[in-house]
Design a protein around this motif. Structure first.
Motif, PDB file in Angstrom:
ATOM      1  N   ASN A 123       0.928  -1.126  -0.116  1.00  0.00           N
ATOM      2  CA  ASN A 123       0.229   0.174  -0.084  1.00  0.00           C
ATOM      3  C   ASN A 123       0.795   1.063   0.195  1.00  0.00           C
ATOM      4  O   ASN A 123       1.049   1.604   0.838  1.00  0.00           O
ATOM      5  CB  ASN A 123      -0.969  -0.011   1.134  1.00  0.00           C
ATOM      6  CG  ASN A 123      -1.881   1.314   0.704  1.00  0.00           C
ATOM      7  OD1 ASN A 123      -2.073   2.217   0.832  1.00  0.00           O
ATOM      8  ND2 ASN A 123      -3.227   0.985   1.762  1.00  0.00           N
ATOM      9  N   SER A 124       0.167   1.946  -0.960  1.00  0.00           N
ATOM     10  CA  SER A 124       1.700   2.997  -1.500  1.00  0.00           C
ATOM     11  C   SER A 124       1.259   4.341   0.140  1.00  0.00           C
ATOM     12  O   SER A 124       2.450   5.701   0.047  1.00  0.00           O
ATOM     13  CB  SER A 124       1.813   3.552  -2.679  1.00  0.00           C
ATOM     14  OG  SER A 124       0.351   4.678  -2.516  1.00  0.00           O
ATOM     15  N   ALA A 125       0.137   3.907   0.645  1.00  0.00           N
ATOM     16  CA  ALA A 125       0.199   5.149   1.430  1.00  0.00           C
ATOM     17  C   ALA A 125       0.617   5.087   3.186  1.00  0.00           C
ATOM     18  O   ALA A 125       1.068   6.168   3.132  1.00  0.00           O
ATOM     19  CB  ALA A 125      -1.358   5.031   1.742  1.00  0.00           C
ATOM     20  N   TRP A 126       1.534   4.034   2.897  1.00  0.00           N
ATOM     21  CA  TRP A 126       2.108   3.192   3.779  1.00  0.00           C
ATOM     22  C   TRP A 126       3.929   3.638   3.638  1.00  0.00           C
ATOM     23  O   TRP A 126       4.051   3.510   2.381  1.00  0.00           O
ATOM     24  CB  TRP A 126       1.952   2.182   4.522  1.00  0.00           C
ATOM     25  CG  TRP A 126       1.083   1.486   5.469  1.00  0.00           C
ATOM     26  CD1 TRP A 126      -0.633   1.693   4.812  1.00  0.00           C
ATOM     27  CD2 TRP A 126       0.563   1.616   6.269  1.00  0.00           C
ATOM     28  NE1 TRP A 126      -1.379   1.432   5.807  1.00  0.00           N
ATOM     29  CE2 TRP A 126      -0.516   1.289   7.065  1.00  0.00           C
ATOM     30  CE3 TRP A 126       1.532   1.078   7.464  1.00  0.00           C
ATOM     31  CZ2 TRP A 126      -1.105   0.747   8.328  1.00  0.00           C
ATOM     32  CZ3 TRP A 126       0.765   0.891   8.817  1.00  0.00           C
ATOM     33  CH2 TRP A 126      -0.713   0.375   9.352  1.00  0.00           C
ATOM     34  N   LEU A 127       4.667   3.809   3.969  1.00  0.00           N
ATOM     35  CA  LEU A 127       6.322   4.200   4.617  1.00  0.00           C
ATOM     36  C   LEU A 127       7.129   3.714   5.229  1.00  0.00           C
ATOM     37  O   LEU A 127       6.873   3.623   6.044  1.00  0.00           O
ATOM     38  CB  LEU A 127       6.916   5.636   3.901  1.00  0.00           C
ATOM     39  CG  LEU A 127       5.881   6.548   2.604  1.00  0.00           C
ATOM     40  CD1 LEU A 127       6.127   7.925   3.431  1.00  0.00           C
ATOM     41  CD2 LEU A 127       5.868   6.125   1.188  1.00  0.00           C
ATOM     42  N   ILE A 128       8.456   2.770   4.085  1.00  0.00           N
ATOM     43  CA  ILE A 128       9.081   2.035   5.369  1.00  0.00           C
ATOM     44  C   ILE A 128       9.917   3.049   4.243  1.00  0.00           C
ATOM     45  O   ILE A 128      10.551   3.495   4.054  1.00  0.00           O
ATOM     46  CB  ILE A 128       9.272   0.634   4.618  1.00  0.00           C
ATOM     47  CG1 ILE A 128       8.111   0.408   4.730  1.00  0.00           C
ATOM     48  CG2 ILE A 128      10.356   0.181   5.123  1.00  0.00           C
ATOM     49  CD1 ILE A 128       7.965  -1.765   4.250  1.00  0.00           C
ATOM     50  N   THR A 129      11.016   3.045   5.856  1.00  0.00           N
ATOM     51  CA  THR A 129      12.409   3.711   5.649  1.00  0.00           C
ATOM     52  C   THR A 129      13.843   2.430   6.508  1.00  0.00           C
ATOM     53  O   THR A 129      13.334   2.290   7.908  1.00  0.00           O
ATOM     54  CB  THR A 129      12.646   5.161   6.435  1.00  0.00           C
ATOM     55  OG1 THR A 129      11.456   5.720   6.081  1.00  0.00           O
ATOM     56  CG2 THR A 129      14.008   5.583   6.601  1.00  0.00           C
ATOM     57  N   VAL A 135      13.064  -1.889  10.583  1.00  0.00           N
ATOM     58  CA  VAL A 135      12.471  -0.563   9.723  1.00  0.00           C
ATOM     59  C   VAL A 135      12.201   0.383  10.313  1.00  0.00           C
ATOM     60  O   VAL A 135      11.220  -0.049  10.921  1.00  0.00           O
ATOM     61  CB  VAL A 135      12.104  -1.246   9.089  1.00  0.00           C
ATOM     62  CG1 VAL A 135      13.604  -1.672   8.459  1.00  0.00           C
ATOM     63  CG2 VAL A 135      11.445  -1.557   8.852  1.00  0.00           C
ATOM     64  N   ASN A 136      11.459   1.874  10.261  1.00  0.00           N
ATOM     65  CA  ASN A 136      10.205   2.256  11.044  1.00  0.00           C
ATOM     66  C   ASN A 136       9.879   2.438   9.347  1.00  0.00           C
ATOM     67  O   ASN A 136      10.093   2.510   7.878  1.00  0.00           O
ATOM     68  CB  ASN A 136      11.498   3.465  10.355  1.00  0.00           C
ATOM     69  CG  ASN A 136      12.179   3.596  12.397  1.00  0.00           C
ATOM     70  OD1 ASN A 136      12.139   3.503  13.321  1.00  0.00           O
ATOM     71  ND2 ASN A 136      13.045   5.236  11.901  1.00  0.00           N
ATOM     72  N   ILE A 137       8.613   2.088  10.246  1.00  0.00           N
ATOM     73  CA  ILE A 137       7.234   2.859   9.074  1.00  0.00           C
ATOM     74  C   ILE A 137       6.251   3.727   9.170  1.00  0.00           C
ATOM     75  O   ILE A 137       5.527   3.567  10.920  1.00  0.00           O
ATOM     76  CB  ILE A 137       6.328   1.078   9.072  1.00  0.00           C
ATOM     77  CG1 ILE A 137       7.696  -0.181   8.591  1.00  0.00           C
ATOM     78  CG2 ILE A 137       5.101   1.005   8.080  1.00  0.00           C
ATOM     79  CD1 ILE A 137       6.835  -1.400   8.204  1.00  0.00           C
ATOM     80  N   SER A 138       6.290   4.655   8.477  1.00  0.00           N
ATOM     81  CA  SER A 138       4.440   5.503   8.661  1.00  0.00           C
ATOM     82  C   SER A 138       3.436   4.711   8.286  1.00  0.00           C
ATOM     83  O   SER A 138       3.656   4.596   7.018  1.00  0.00           O
ATOM     84  CB  SER A 138       5.462   6.767   7.755  1.00  0.00           C
ATOM     85  OG  SER A 138       4.556   7.679   7.956  1.00  0.00           O
ATOM     86  N   ALA A 139       2.433   5.300   8.994  1.00  0.00           N
ATOM     87  CA  ALA A 139       1.325   4.374   8.999  1.00  0.00           C
ATOM     88  C   ALA A 139       0.213   5.266   7.755  1.00  0.00           C
ATOM     89  O   ALA A 139       0.345   6.407   8.322  1.00  0.00           O
ATOM     90  CB  ALA A 139       0.377   4.351  10.382  1.00  0.00           C
ATOM     91  N   GLY A 140       0.484   5.036   6.835  1.00  0.00           N
ATOM     92  CA  GLY A 140      -1.640   5.963   6.038  1.00  0.00           C
ATOM     93  C   GLY A 140      -2.627   4.976   6.073  1.00  0.00           C
ATOM     94  O   GLY A 140      -2.878   4.255   7.226  1.00  0.00           O
ATOM     95  N   THR A 141      -3.537   5.087   5.184  1.00  0.00           N
ATOM     96  CA  THR A 141      -4.486   5.131   5.131  1.00  0.00           C
ATOM     97  C   THR A 141      -4.603   3.838   5.054  1.00  0.00           C
ATOM     98  O   THR A 141      -3.950   3.099   3.564  1.00  0.00           O
ATOM     99  CB  THR A 141      -4.860   6.116   4.427  1.00  0.00           C
ATOM    100  OG1 THR A 141      -4.835   5.571   2.665  1.00  0.00           O
ATOM    101  CG2 THR A 141      -5.372   7.106   4.636  1.00  0.00           C
ATOM    102  N   GLY A 142      -5.768   2.977   5.284  1.00  0.00           N
ATOM    103  CA  GLY A 142      -6.254   1.444   4.373  1.00  0.00           C
ATOM    104  C   GLY A 142      -5.499   0.149   5.491  1.00  0.00           C
ATOM    105  O   GLY A 142      -4.117   1.214   5.980  1.00  0.00           O
ATOM    106  N   SER A 143      -5.626  -1.054   5.186  1.00  0.00           N
ATOM    107  CA  SER A 143      -5.057  -2.308   5.118  1.00  0.00           C
ATOM    108  C   SER A 143      -4.164  -2.010   4.507  1.00  0.00           C
ATOM    109  O   SER A 143      -3.335  -1.191   3.577  1.00  0.00           O
ATOM    110  CB  SER A 143      -5.694  -3.008   5.620  1.00  0.00           C
ATOM    111  OG  SER A 143      -6.150  -3.565   4.377  1.00  0.00           O
ATOM    112  N   ASP A 163       0.029  -8.698   8.047  1.00  0.00           N
ATOM    113  CA  ASP A 163      -1.202  -7.807   8.037  1.00  0.00           C
ATOM    114  C   ASP A 163      -1.176  -6.297   8.805  1.00  0.00           C
ATOM    115  O   ASP A 163      -0.780  -6.882  10.231  1.00  0.00           O
ATOM    116  CB  ASP A 163      -2.279  -8.449   7.758  1.00  0.00           C
ATOM    117  CG  ASP A 163      -2.444  -9.265   6.776  1.00  0.00           C
ATOM    118  OD1 ASP A 163      -2.024  -9.403   5.427  1.00  0.00           O
ATOM    119  OD2 ASP A 163      -2.743 -10.385   6.065  1.00  0.00           O
ATOM    120  N   VAL A 164      -1.342  -5.448   8.528  1.00  0.00           N
ATOM    121  CA  VAL A 164      -1.391  -3.970   9.829  1.00  0.00           C
ATOM    122  C   VAL A 164      -2.878  -3.445   9.011  1.00  0.00           C
ATOM    123  O   VAL A 164      -3.057  -3.050   8.096  1.00  0.00           O
ATOM    124  CB  VAL A 164      -0.292  -3.524   9.402  1.00  0.00           C
ATOM    125  CG1 VAL A 164       0.980  -4.425   9.938  1.00  0.00           C
ATOM    126  CG2 VAL A 164       0.329  -2.847   7.649  1.00  0.00           C
TER     127      VAL A 164
END
Length: 169
Positions: A123-129, A135-143, A163-164
């Motif tokens: 899901n491109s609304a979530w970002l992994i660094t 790693v750090n993950i920024s939560a976006g919209t949707g599962s 799944d998140v």
């Protein structure tokens, strides 16, 4: 003794091992001991090809010396350890809750032989660094589904997934 390409010697592969030319040498003698799991070409030059088997589990020993009309040089030796594609991580350690718009840490326990970890999210609304075991993950919209594989220069393991779903205030 230098391996080409650089890095570990993967199972079921061939690599060239070489030395810099020695002044006044007119030939080179290579000595190889790899038991039944390794093979090596014969060579009187500055390089030799070594091949590992599909299920190589033991190390090999490669040595070389330079020769000329006056005698033989000292012997240089390299131990070649087999390298494998790493196993899959056991589980993704994730927070119990992950609020929309926040950054949280996700991790796997280190995998023996892994030099990097391949993280992805569908899901491109979530970002992994990052690319390590954490790693750090920024939560976006949707599962979303997070995947991770352990990797080295021999390849990548089968990915594991979790799944998140973001929490909202």
């Amino acid at each position: 003794i230098i391996a080409t390409p650089a890095g570990g010697h993967c199972n079921n592969s061939s690599k060239t091992y070489s030395i810099a030319p020695v002044e006044h040498a007119n030939s080179y003698t290579w000595f190889f001991n790899g038991g039944t799991q390794w093979t090596a070409s014969s060579s009187t030059t500055t390089w030799i090809t070594v091949t590992s088997g599909t299920l190589t589990t033991t190390s090999a020993t490669l040595s070389v010396c330079a020769n000329n009309d006056c005698g033989t040089s000292s012997t240089f030796t390299k131990i070649i350890d087999p390298l494998y594609t790493p196993s899959s991580p056991l589980a993704i350690n994730k927070p119990a809750t992950h609020c929309y718009g926040t950054i949280r840490s996700y991790s796997v326990d280190p995998v023996v032989g892994a030099t990097t970890y391949l993280w992805s999210i569908n899901n491109s609304a979530w970002l992994i660094t990052g690319s390590g075991s954490s790693v750090n993950i920024s939560a976006g919209t949707g599962s979303a589904t997070i995947s991770v594989s352990a990797a080295n220069n021999c390849g990548a393991s089968t990915p594991i997934k979790t799944d998140v779903v973001p929490w909202y205030t």
